[in-house]
Write an enzyme that holds these catalytic residues in place. Structure first.
Site, PDB file in Angstrom:
ATOM      1  N   GLU A 107       0.837  -1.210   0.000  1.00 23.57           N
ATOM      2  CA  GLU A 107       0.000   0.000   0.000  1.00 23.57           C
ATOM      3  C   GLU A 107       0.871   1.259   0.000  1.00 23.57           C
ATOM      4  OE1 GLU A 107      -2.339  -1.538   3.310  1.00 23.57           O
ATOM      5  OE2 GLU A 107      -4.145  -1.419   2.063  1.00 23.57           O
ATOM      6  N   GLU A 127      -4.135  -9.763   3.642  1.00 22.57           N
ATOM      7  CA  GLU A 127      -5.009  -9.537   4.803  1.00 22.57           C
ATOM      8  C   GLU A 127      -6.132 -10.567   4.947  1.00 22.57           C
ATOM      9  OE1 GLU A 127      -3.855  -7.304   2.748  1.00 22.57           O
ATOM     10  OE2 GLU A 127      -2.933  -5.708   3.923  1.00 22.57           O
TER      11      GLU A 127
END
Ligand code: NAI
Length: 707
Positions: A107, A127
């Site tokens: 990210e 995740e």
């Protein structure tokens, strides 16, 4: 104050932001604060014309601090607004990536204006494996770079993608050969070029989500499909967040959608269970009372005795890890049969395209067949996997005790026998322990490591360290009947059979358990494993006086065994089989009814799914509490690892102890007491474990990592 893990340096007119937070540069509070401070310093210094972001050590940022999610005040806001300010800079920002860029690391890279990566770099947003979704704009930026379909695929599986794939997908902009220094140099070079070109920074958030090639309604369909997988709510949250990325009128609105979805999944029981397991698996190797620096014994060569179902699988697991194996059998026929099976197993894997033929050949070549125990004299570890027969096992232990070199470890794969007796028979009990593999041993992840009364701590520690090398997650168990897993499975099977005798059908019992997410209920499971195998363990246990004084105890499995109905392999067991398809078996229903009559068990037609689940699972939890009480398992979380890694208990339920904690221990105690009243408790089946009662009263969980 400890120095910040983030520093801002200079290379001529370019600023270099360096993250140095070993071992994997994970993001935590101090790293995020360091990033915020470094960015502020860069913003204040107009003499730097561009910014390069790089990491020290073996990898780029490879994720976040997972423990931070348990903090009730956890927030993604500071990091996300940092990423927003970083991307909004007017001066070029270039990421220099090596190793793996995972989760918050990818990210970060995606918020930069350009991404240079070293060959061999891998990227991913894993995740979902914790029941979560990317929470720092991964769901918004990845679809803009890679397209919604690829982004969905990556985020829903958590899969890492390699450098070439990431380049082709547009996640990376440039690859470079060499080492960490080279990627940093390439990033500086790219930064200088971007400065010289003087164009506007290319901000990911300003890119459109490319939807042109998608089938009409693709994203709505993806959401509907994901919502149907309700046991993993993160899947639907990911799909909705990606749909928002494509349809929201502004990036900020997509950002808000992601934040809502992230907070939604963070507190789901499924994600809490999966995070529990993440930590649980990392705890199993910590053995109370063992010094950290205990010298381990070397394990470079291994022997396996017995080339049957288990021995063959164990030999494969070892060879797959590159360990040479001497495989000893009693007869040439048995040896040939065992080797044939190993070969066919590898060939099948090659045929499926999962393994290169050359690699399979190399692994087979690591296995040296033998009919002579003397060939084991130089191995560091020998694992015995012969028939489950105490006299035979003792005899072999004695032979191994004589033949293997001093310092070598002797392990037994017994599933029910007393490891201490086998250890004693070897004449060197300090070298002995149990290594209880699960079938198929080359596939199943669980390894129960059975610590005998005299096992040398160094032997235990060595085997625990070997486990991950051979692809296993190891849990220590003390010596008792069935160790952790099978001891708990015994009470589960007990209640399954009582329910069948009371009038439930196998399909009803299996169906009820499967609502929890177990792939297979107890009847299907035993039909597959073999009624004969199951019945023999009950019968053997009876011979040693280990059964309750209850003639109806597991009467059905014994009756099926007596009739030669061994399950799938004979075409009939709890079910009748057409091929592999289980169908109702009227004979078994009639048998259950006649056994009920014989044993005075009342037949009922009001057995609910709730009752089935409670009667199968809560006694198991109770047995787990006893296992803790007796010190057979070190911690409740170890028990959860046994059940999720070895028995198909679903990860989203976290294991039986976690499930009990989530449902409330007081409720579990209340239900056990309820069944003691309605079913009677002549044999102590429903007696509540003192530890369970105490934890329920204190409001302390059973699934704790440390007890
Ligand atoms: P199996 O019957 O498939 O294999 C046993 C092998 O041992 C046979 O190939 C036999 O020829 C060989 N053998 C017998 N005496 C020998 C001797 N003196 N020297 C060398 N080899 C000898 O049995 P399986 O299923 O592989 O079980 C082996 C052990 O693993 C047992 O202790 C069993 O309880 C345990 N186990 C079995 C599991 C299963 O699912 N089958 C799971 C976990 C443990």
């Amino acid at each position: 104050m400890s120095p910040s893990p983030v520093t801002l340096q200079r290379d001529g007119d370019i600023a270099v932001l360096l993250i140095d937070n070993p071992p994997v540069n994970a993001l935590g509070k101090s790293t995020v604060q360091g990033l915020i401070d470094a960015l502020a310093a860069f913003q204040a210094d107009a003499t730097a014309h561009a910014l390069v972001i790089a990491c020290e050590g073996r990898t780029f940022v490879a994720g976040g601090d997972i423990a931070a999610f348990e903090d009730p005040d956890f927030s993604t806001v500071p990091y996300n607004s940092f990423l927003g300010r970083l991307e909004a800079l007017d001066r070029p920002v270039v990421a220099a990536i090596h190793g793996t860029a995972l989760g918050g690391g990818l990210e970060l890279a995606m918020a930069c204006h350009w991404r240079v990566a070293l060959r061999g770099t891998r990227v991913g947003l894993p995740e979902v494996k914790l029941g979560l979704i990317p929470g720092s704009l991964g769901t918004q930026r990845l679809p803009r770079l890679a397209g919604p379909e690829k982004a969905l695929q990556m985020m829903s599986t958590g899969r890492m993608v390699g450098d070439q794939e990431a380049l082709a997908a547009g996640i990376l902009d440039e690859l470079c050969e060499g080492n960490v220094g080279d990627v940093r140099a390439a990033a500086l070079q790219r930064a200088r070029t971007l400065v010289a070109e003087g164009g506007a920074p290319r901000r990911t958030s300003a890119l459109p989500v490319p939807t042109a090639g998608l089938a009409p309604g693709f994203l709505d369909q993806a959401v509907a499909l994901a919502e149907a997988q309700f046991r993993y709510p993160a899947l639907a949250a990911i799909a909705r967040a990606v749909r928002a990325a494509a349809s929201a009128p502004s990036f900020a609105e997509g950002e808000a959608a992601e934040a809502r979805e992230f907070m939604g999944v963070l507190r789901t029981p499924q994600s809490q269970a999966m995070r529990h397991l993440f930590f649980a698996e990392r705890q199993t190797g910590k053995i109370p009372g063992l010094p950290r620096d205990l010298p381990l014994r070397p394990v470079e060569r291994v022997g396996v005795v017995g080339a049957g179902t288990m021995g063959g699988g164990i030999a494969m697991a070892l060879a797959n890890a590159g360990l040479p194996v001497v495989l000893v059998e009693a007869t040439p026929e048995a040896l040939e049969r065992g080797l044939g099976l190993i070969r066919r197993n590898y060939e099948a894997t090659v045929a499926k395209g999962k393994l290169a033929a050359g690699v399979a050949e190399k692994r087979i070549a690591l296995i040296t067949p033998s009919l002579a125990y003397e060939d084991l004299s130089q191995v560091d570890l020998v694992i015995e996997a012969v028939f489950e027969d105490m006299a035979l096992k003792k005899d072999i232990a004695a032979r191994l005790g004589r033949v293997v070199k001093p310092g070598a470890i002797i392990a037994t794969n017994t599933s029910t026998l007393d490891v201490d007796q086998i250890a004693q028979a070897s004449g060197r009990p300090a070298d002995v322990l149990g290594m209880h593999f699960f079938s198929p041993a080359n596939v199943m992840r669980l390894l129960e490591v059975v610590r005998g009364a005299k096992t040398d701590p160094a032997v235990l520690a060595t085997v625990m360290k070997l486990a991950p090398r051979i692809g296993k997650v190891a849990v220590v168990s003390g010596v008792c009947y069935g160790f952790i897993g099978n001891r708990m499975a015994e009470v589960y099977m007990r209640e399954a059979e009582f329910l069948l005798m009371e009038g439930a059908t196998p399909a009803q019992v299996d169906g009820a358990v499967q609502t929890l997410g177990l792939a297979m209920g107890p009847c299907r499971m035993l039909d597959m494993a073999g009624i004969d195998v199951g019945a023999k363990t009950v019968i053997e246990l009876g011979k040693t006086g280990g059964l309750p004084q209850d003639p109806s105890y597991r009467a059905l499995v014994q009756a099926l065994f007596a009739k030669g109905q061994f399950g799938q392999k004979t075409g009939a067991g709890y079910y009748r089989y057409e091929g592999r398809t289980p169908l109702p078996n009227p004979d078994t229903l009639a048998l259950a009814e006649s056994l009920a009559r014989e044993h005075g068990i009342a037949r009922r037609d009001d057995i609910s799914d709730t009752e089935i689940v409670e009667r199968l699972i809560y006694p198991m939890v109770n047995e787990g509490a006893r296992i803790l009480e007796e010190g057979i398992a070190y911690r409740g979380s170890d028990i959860d690892v046994v059940w999720t890694a070895g028995y198909g208990f679903p990860d989203h339920a976290g294991g039986p102890m976690c499930l009990a904690d989530q449902r409330g221990l007081a409720h579990v105690v209340e239900r056990l007491e309820h069944y003691a009243r309605v079913r009677g408790n002549a044999h102590g089946y429903w007696s509540v474990s003192p530890l369970l009662r105490q934890r329920a009263a204190e409001g302390r969980p059973l699934s704790l990592g440390a007890n």
